[in-house]
Design a protein around this motif. Structure first.
Motif, PDB file in Angstrom:
ATOM      1  N   GLY A  37       0.827  -1.219   0.000  1.00  0.00           N
ATOM      2  CA  GLY A  37       0.000   0.000   0.000  1.00  0.00           C
ATOM      3  C   GLY A  37       0.855   1.259   0.000  1.00  0.00           C
ATOM      4  O   GLY A  37       0.638   2.180  -0.790  1.00  0.00           O
ATOM      5  N   VAL A  38       1.868   1.280   0.885  1.00  0.00           N
ATOM      6  CA  VAL A  38       2.742   2.454   0.941  1.00  0.00           C
ATOM      7  C   VAL A  38       3.519   2.597  -0.371  1.00  0.00           C
ATOM      8  O   VAL A  38       3.659   3.705  -0.913  1.00  0.00           O
ATOM      9  N   MET A  39       3.994   1.467  -0.911  1.00  0.00           N
ATOM     10  CA  MET A  39       4.738   1.537  -2.180  1.00  0.00           C
ATOM     11  C   MET A  39       3.838   2.014  -3.326  1.00  0.00           C
ATOM     12  O   MET A  39       4.255   2.815  -4.172  1.00  0.00           O
ATOM     13  N   SER A  79       4.497   5.413  -5.395  1.00  0.00           N
ATOM     14  CA  SER A  79       4.802   5.356  -6.828  1.00  0.00           C
ATOM     15  C   SER A  79       3.698   5.950  -7.692  1.00  0.00           C
ATOM     16  O   SER A  79       3.974   6.375  -8.803  1.00  0.00           O
ATOM     17  N   LYS A  80       2.458   6.028  -7.181  1.00  0.00           N
ATOM     18  CA  LYS A  80       1.391   6.572  -8.028  1.00  0.00           C
ATOM     19  C   LYS A  80       0.929   7.970  -7.631  1.00  0.00           C
ATOM     20  O   LYS A  80       0.471   8.731  -8.468  1.00  0.00           O
ATOM     21  N   TYR A  81       0.997   8.275  -6.306  1.00  0.00           N
ATOM     22  CA  TYR A  81       0.352   9.509  -5.848  1.00  0.00           C
ATOM     23  C   TYR A  81       1.269  10.457  -5.085  1.00  0.00           C
ATOM     24  O   TYR A  81       0.872  11.561  -4.752  1.00  0.00           O
ATOM     25  N   ALA A 106     -10.050   7.977   5.609  1.00  0.00           N
ATOM     26  CA  ALA A 106     -10.900   6.987   6.293  1.00  0.00           C
ATOM     27  C   ALA A 106     -10.346   5.575   6.070  1.00  0.00           C
ATOM     28  O   ALA A 106     -10.317   4.755   6.994  1.00  0.00           O
ATOM     29  N   LYS A 107      -9.891   5.306   4.842  1.00  0.00           N
ATOM     30  CA  LYS A 107      -9.303   3.981   4.556  1.00  0.00           C
ATOM     31  C   LYS A 107      -8.134   3.700   5.505  1.00  0.00           C
ATOM     32  O   LYS A 107      -8.024   2.624   6.084  1.00  0.00           O
ATOM     33  N   ILE A 108      -7.251   4.692   5.678  1.00  0.00           N
ATOM     34  CA  ILE A 108      -6.073   4.486   6.533  1.00  0.00           C
ATOM     35  C   ILE A 108      -6.473   4.332   8.002  1.00  0.00           C
ATOM     36  O   ILE A 108      -5.913   3.506   8.739  1.00  0.00           O
TER      37      ILE A 108
END
Ligand code: HEM
Length: 137
Positions: A63-65, A69-71, A82-84
């Motif tokens: 998730g962190v990677m 890499s995307k955001y 909320a997800k986190i």
């Protein structure tokens, strides 16, 4: 690379949800008479809790990677927040169960509140998926 990370992220989600549901189903037992093979029941508990631990570790790493890499350093928006928050709740449940269970085993079995804890983990898991889709579409 990103595709591989996302495959691992979603596979870990499968493994984690199996562990979560398995613990919920074990919690449906009405007492020791419903769990006629105590050794095997304890083996199942161990498999589920280690599967859950492995899954949440892989979810955090991938998730962190994916995020970096995307955001960038963070994903804007309240859905990701909320997800986190719910991912942290699951992590707390998984770590708590893994840290406490050797002591529970020595004292003859898990405490009566364990099913409530596993329900908190399961509901948090459902909410993480809901907010993940809300965040990423
Ligand atoms: C219990 C823990 C987690 C679960 C169940 C979970 C579940 C999911 C799901 C279902 C998706 C796909 C959403 C979609 O594409 O519509 C997703 C994507 C994603 N997750 Fe997680 N996740 C968890 C933890 C984390 C953590 C801790 C982070 C980062 C700190 C994270 C970062 C991401 C990112 C960046 C994506 C988007 C990937 C993309 O855009 O292709 N996840 N997650």
């Amino acid at each position: 690379m990103i595709v591989l990370l996302k495959i691992l992220h979603l596979l870990a989600l499968i493994f984690g949800s199996i562990a979560s549901l398995g613990n919920i189903y074990l919690g449906f037992a009405k007492g020791p008479h419903d769990l006629a093979a105590p050794d095997y029941t304890n083996t199942l508990r161990k498999f589920y809790r280690l599967t859950g631990l492995g899954a949440i570790i892989v979810l955090w790493i991938t998730g962190v990677m994916l995020m970096f890499s995307k955001y960038g350093l963070w994903v804007p928006g309240s859905a990701f927040k909320a997800k986190i928050i719910f991912a942290l709740a699951i992590t707390a449940v998984v770590l708590f169960v893994n840290l406490m269970s050797p002591g529970w085993a020595r004292r003859g079995g898990p405490p009566s509140y364990l099913p409530a804890v596993t329900w908190i983990g399961f509901i948090s898991l459902v909410l993480v998926v809901v907010f993940a889709v809300a965040a990423f579409g």
